[in-house]
Design an enzyme around this catalytic site. Structure first.
Site, mmCIF file in Angstrom:
data_model
loop_
_atom_site.group_PDB
_atom_site.id
_atom_site.type_symbol
_atom_site.label_atom_id
_atom_site.label_comp_id
_atom_site.label_asym_id
_atom_site.label_seq_id
_atom_site.Cartn_x
_atom_site.Cartn_y
_atom_site.Cartn_z
ATOM 1 N N GLU A 18 97.597 102.179 39.372
ATOM 2 C CA GLU A 18 96.193 102.117 39.760
ATOM 3 C C GLU A 18 95.925 100.846 40.560
ATOM 4 O O GLU A 18 96.269 99.746 40.140
ATOM 5 C CB GLU A 18 95.312 102.158 38.506
ATOM 6 C CG GLU A 18 93.855 101.839 38.735
ATOM 7 C CD GLU A 18 93.203 102.772 39.733
ATOM 8 O OE1 GLU A 18 92.522 102.256 40.649
ATOM 9 O OE2 GLU A 18 93.371 104.009 39.613
ATOM 10 N N ARG A 166 72.985 107.755 46.466
ATOM 11 C CA ARG A 166 73.092 108.212 45.075
ATOM 12 C C ARG A 166 72.182 107.342 44.222
ATOM 13 O O ARG A 166 72.225 106.115 44.323
ATOM 14 C CB ARG A 166 74.539 108.131 44.584
ATOM 15 C CG ARG A 166 75.458 109.158 45.240
ATOM 16 C CD ARG A 166 76.868 109.096 44.677
ATOM 17 N NE ARG A 166 77.707 110.150 45.205
ATOM 18 C CZ ARG A 166 77.814 111.372 44.691
ATOM 19 N NH1 ARG A 166 77.107 111.676 43.606
ATOM 20 N NH2 ARG A 166 78.600 112.273 45.224
ATOM 21 N N ASP A 282 91.746 114.093 47.324
ATOM 22 C CA ASP A 282 91.191 113.727 48.627
ATOM 23 C C ASP A 282 92.243 113.269 49.626
ATOM 24 O O ASP A 282 91.974 113.231 50.825
ATOM 25 C CB ASP A 282 90.145 112.619 48.460
ATOM 26 C CG ASP A 282 88.803 113.142 47.982
ATOM 27 O OD1 ASP A 282 88.669 114.372 47.848
ATOM 28 O OD2 ASP A 282 87.896 112.326 47.747
#
Length: 410
Positions: A18, A166, A282
């Site tokens: 990560e 958002r 993605d």
């Protein structure tokens, strides 16, 4: 994390690299469609994901300026519930279940720079080389490994010309106003549709929060990021003249709490796989939000890979298994990408004869008429929501591996 969970449950040794320095909350609301719920239930994580969810029962379509109700679309429950959750709750559930497995390890601050597609291995920013039997690149729309996999000199996501704000508001901010209290109390999605723009909103976290995504022309030069912020004034300017109920909501938004997100896409890729490396999510099929399938399609990738990588005779068969993954996933994901773009055009029609014809169809939805909104169309829902990614993966094995070394050991 979905791939880590699916492969971990199948018994594989998994290492997640990560980039972020820590695992934390990010994003806002996300729809957990039935095709994703089906997978999460088999992985034993559905109950955790939906614990703080809302199961939508219907969708209202409203006109942009007056808020006039144009149509009501009941949620088709024949495929299962359509849950809406905070993205952080979905991620936390996947991460918690996967990281608890003894064969899954997660390393933060581990930025992958390059890959060796045949070894295979990856090289981190600190120069460390990590070898494995298979590498799954889930490094997003700005994927470094996609550029290498396709031998591209340049690989820049394509701006769509649209962006999104958002917004999340707490229940306490809305419940004193009867109009707003009805919005957060009811398990309903609401779309406001207007020229070049639309808004989708719904309650999440068991009606404790109200989530809104506001899609519009990207006139502010937004950043392709989940964490970039906009000023409240940008939002007010973009939606000036919209429904008075919306204006009441906008007035409650604290400044500097609006997230903004540049909507980008990518041309269809020639291939998603090379050697023992595959792209997912993605990195290979970035989804626009107009049919709410981005997260679901990434989880379908993960489930497909978990099935196919558990169908091997030996590690030597991994490249073949990844080719089957592409067969199982590529055409479906690209079809949904196309639906999303088509739906954007329908929802953003300028006022005029075509918009009036569309709105007349919205009015007929409750009597069984066609829904111009592809997200609510029964035929499209059947294609998107009734899909079983694991079953499809097994069928691909059976159809392509007669007499081959990859076998269906499922």
């Amino acid at each position: 994390m979905a791939a880590a969970l699916g492969c971990g449950l199948a018994g594989h040794q998994v290492l997640v690299l990560e980039d972020a320095p820590a695992i934390g909350e990010v994003g806002a609301g996300v729809q957990v469609a039935p095709n994703m719920v089906r997978i999460l239930e088999r992985w034993g994580v559905k109950d955790v994901v939906i614990r703080e969810s809302v199961s939508l029962t219907e969708s209202y379509i409203r006109r942009w300026d007056t808020g006039k109700l144009l149509g009501i679309a009941p949620i088709n429950k024949s495929f299962g519930d359509q849950y809406v959750v905070h993205r952080a709750d979905l991620h936390k559930a996947l991460f918690g279940k996967a990281a608890a497995l003894p064969n899954v390890k997660v390393r933060t601050k581990s930025t992958v720079i390059t890959a060796d597609f045949d070894a295979p291995s990856v090289t981190l920013a600190n120069g460390e080389v990590i070898r494995a039997d298979v590498v799954l690149a889930a490094d997003g729309i700005k994927s470094r490994l996609r550029k290498q996999l396709l031998n591209l000199e340049e690989d820049i996501p394509i701006p769509t010309g649209d962006a999104a704000f958002r917004v999340i508001l707490p229940r306490e901010a809305m419940e004193s106003d009867p109009d707003l209290r009805a919005l957060i109390n009811t398990p309903r999605g609401t779309r406001w549709v207007g020229p070049g723009r639309h808004i989708m909103a719904y309650p999440i976290r068991r009606h404790k929060l109200y989530n809104m995504v506001l899609l519009h022309p990207d006139t502010f030069g937004s950043e392709e990021s989940w964490t970039a912020t906009a000023s409240k004034q940008e939002l007010l300017d973009m939606y000036a003249g919209w429904d008075p109920v919306l204006q009441k909501i906008f007035n409650l938004i604290p400044d500097q709490t609006v997230l903004k997100w540049k909507l980008c896409t990518h041309e269809k890729l020639e291939t998603w796989v090379r050697g023992s490396v595959a792209l997912m999510g993605d990195a290979c099929h970035p989804m626009l939000p107009y049919v709410a399938q981005g997260a679901a399609q990434a989880v379908e990738d993960a489930a497909t890979l978990a099935v196919l990588l558990s169908s091997l005779e030996s590690a030597a068969d991994i490249p073949q298994a990844l080719r089957l993954y592409q067969i199982a996933r590529k055409s479906r994901a690209e079809a949904i990408q196309g639906m999303s773009q088509t739906n954007r055009n329908t929802l953003h029609m300028p006022d005029g004869p075509e918009q009036q014809e569309r709105d007349a169809k919205f009015a007929m939805i409750s009597t069984g008429g066609e829904n111009p909104d592809k997200w609510g169309d029964l035929t499209i829902q059947n294609f998107m929501w009734n899909w079983d990614a694991e079953k499809a993966a097994r069928e691909v094995v059976e159809a392509n591996c007669k007499g081959a070394r990859v076998r269906s050991r499922l």
